[in-house]
Scaffold this active site. Structure first.
Site, PDB file in Angstrom:
ATOM      1  N   SER A 189      71.581  56.330  80.290  1.00 56.03           N
ATOM      2  CA  SER A 189      70.062  56.794  80.337  1.00 56.03           C
ATOM      3  C   SER A 189      69.733  56.416  81.717  1.00 56.03           C
ATOM      4  O   SER A 189      70.270  57.381  82.520  1.00 56.03           O
ATOM      5  CB  SER A 189      69.492  55.530  79.534  1.00 56.03           C
ATOM      6  OG  SER A 189      68.098  55.912  79.458  1.00 56.03           O
ATOM      7  N   ASP A 343      66.007  63.584  71.394  1.00 54.01           N
ATOM      8  CA  ASP A 343      66.226  62.821  72.603  1.00 54.01           C
ATOM      9  C   ASP A 343      65.235  63.381  73.548  1.00 54.01           C
ATOM     10  O   ASP A 343      65.490  64.762  73.840  1.00 54.01           O
ATOM     11  CB  ASP A 343      67.280  62.495  73.040  1.00 54.01           C
ATOM     12  CG  ASP A 343      67.266  61.813  74.388  1.00 54.01           C
ATOM     13  OD1 ASP A 343      66.207  61.046  75.140  1.00 54.01           O
ATOM     14  OD2 ASP A 343      68.515  61.295  74.866  1.00 54.01           O
ATOM     15  N   HIS A 373      67.939  58.994  71.159  1.00 51.02           N
ATOM     16  CA  HIS A 373      68.426  58.323  72.454  1.00 51.02           C
ATOM     17  C   HIS A 373      68.824  56.908  72.262  1.00 51.02           C
ATOM     18  O   HIS A 373      68.102  56.247  71.431  1.00 51.02           O
ATOM     19  CB  HIS A 373      67.028  58.122  73.444  1.00 51.02           C
ATOM     20  CG  HIS A 373      67.143  57.848  74.819  1.00 51.02           C
ATOM     21  ND1 HIS A 373      67.807  58.638  75.649  1.00 51.02           N
ATOM     22  CD2 HIS A 373      67.120  56.579  75.604  1.00 51.02           C
ATOM     23  CE1 HIS A 373      67.984  57.957  76.793  1.00 51.02           C
ATOM     24  NE2 HIS A 373      67.478  56.845  76.740  1.00 51.02           N
TER      25      HIS A 373
END
Ligand SMILES: *[C@@H]1O[C@H](CO)[C@@H](O)[C@H](O)[C@H]1NC(C)=O
Ligand SMILES: *[C@@H]1O[C@H](CO)[C@@H](O)[C@H](O)[C@H]1NC(C)=O
Length: 399
Positions: A189, A343, A373
């Site tokens: 991320s 995501d 995600h």
């Protein structure tokens, strides 16, 4: 029915509606995910409410909500865990206990959390680092960095870069028994964003002689120019990371001024002088057809309020690795990119796959059709074990 049971029933219905989240059909163990989602939703709602009351910054409340899952650096039967600093940046070091004949692999890991949240001490990062150290027989450095809203770009980038440069010294690698030819960088991320950014920066850094063997980017955030790609559109309300939360994270990376976030959400933050940058994030030319599906690309609108003069960071390649031109991408190490279907950041990762391949970089792309995600670190779920196994076996073949 008495009044009490009526209230109980109403409370039950309310809770069920709050917990229930419509999820895509192919998600495994949906109830587990709904539970996580409810947990996160509650933290986000409380943090929003407390901010509305003017009591505490949204991110500071989120931080308190997450701090309960931090664990101390405790060694176990397989791995010795210690804390130290690299160039004044706090890091956790994981060294396998078993004897090794040869020098070990080195893995430098960067946690996620939107440049605002998280730490190497969070339980899921701590476990991932232990497993990586043990299963790869690798020395894992899990770095911290200073966070927004207290610190803004480039602090996060520089902390990570300074810690990495410290690690990549011959004498430091020797001290930890690491083979200088087998060092990799990895992150998820916002940590994937930082991993991509420092890997690019190293290429041009004449002071660092030791080069990375691989970079691995787990559902990375790679550009804040276009928050209207097909994946942003399709997942804008998706539980774990919504489009509005991502816009908040991106803008907090650069400033506490909320006008940048508003401009990002209405796609009016890029000045016309920077229009040439849109070709690097143009999903209509960089995504394979199956991800574009019926989505229609609309040409960008431009900002006239000079936001980029106040906060130039969001056009900086060290914050947005997708904005690098091909010359900066050429020569990057072997790359592993994980993207998840559900995501908002999916298309960032896929566009980077296309751009790296166009620049001649070797890339393994692992697209997870039932992924969302944060899935790799959603520990104790089947999808997390599957993704961690794929990630570690790729590393064991390539690092
Ligand atoms: C240590 O390694 C052994 C053998 O791989 C494994 O069975 C055990 O679960 C590991 N211990 C921890 C705490 O991870
Ligand atoms: C994006 O790509 C499409 C298709 O290749 C092209 O028609 C369009 O002009 C491009 N827009 C920008 C801003 O690069």
């Amino acid at each position: 029915m008495g009044r009490k049971s009526l209230y109980l029933l109403m409370l039950g219905v309310f809770l069920a509606c709050y917990v229930y989240t419509p999820l895509p059909e192919n998600i495994e163990e949906p109830w587990r995910l709904m539970w996580l989602n409810t947990h996160l939703k509650t933290i986000v709602h409380l943090a929003t409410f407390v901010e509305l009351l003017g009591l505490n910054h949204f991110i500071d409340s989120m931080m308190i909500g997450m701090s309960f899952s931090e664990v101390p650096p405790t060694s176990d039967e397989n791995v010795t865990v210690t804390e130290t600093t690299f160039n004044d940046v706090p890091v956790r070091v994981y060294v396998p206990k078993r004897k090794s004949e040869a020098l070990r692999r080195g893995m430098f890991y960067i946690h996620g959390g939107g440049w605002c949240l998280g730490s190497a001490a969070l339980q899921n990062y701590d476990l991932l680092s232990r497993w990586t150290a043990d299963r790869l027989d690798a020395v894992v450095i899990s770095t911290d960095y200073r966070l927004a809203p207290k610190y803004h770009f480039p602090t996060q980038f520089e902390d990570v870069y300074n810690a990495l440069r410290w690690f990549l010294q011959e004498k430091v690698l020797a001290k930890y028994g690491v083979n200088p030819e087998r060092v990799g960088v990895s992150g998820d991320s916002a940590g994937g964003n930082l991993a991509a950014a420092v890997t690019q920066q190293l290429l041009g850094d004449v002071d660092v002689k030791i080069k990375l063997k691989v970079q691995s980017l787990i559902y990375p955030a790679l550009q804040p120019l276009d928050l209207d790609s097909p994946s942003y559109r399709e997942n804008s309300d998706f539980s774990i990371l919504s489009k509005s939360l991502m816009a908040r994270f991106w803008s907090e990376y650069f400033t506490t001024d909320r006008s940048l976030e508003k401009a990002m959400l209405s796609h009016q933050h890029v000045p016309v002088e920077s229009s040439h940058l849109f070709k690097f994030v143009n999903w209509s030319s960089l995504l394979p057809e199956r991800f574009i599906k019926g989505h229609v690309y609309s040409n960008p609108t431009y900002d006239s309020s000079e936001l980029s003069k106040k906060y130039p960071g969001f056009l900086d390649v060290r914050a947005a690795p997708l904005l690098a031109d091909d010359d900066r991408l050429r020569g990057l190490p072997l790359t592993y990119i994980i993207t998840c279907q559900h995501d908002v950041l999916r298309d960032d990762g896929i566009m980077y796959v296309t751009r790296l391949r166009n620049a001649g970089v070797r890339v393994t792309h692992n697209h997870v059709e039932d992924g969302f995600h944060g899935a790799l670190l959603f520990l104790n779920s089947k999808i997390s074990y599957r993704m961690i196994n794929q990630y570690i076996s790729w590393l064991s073949e390539n690092l």
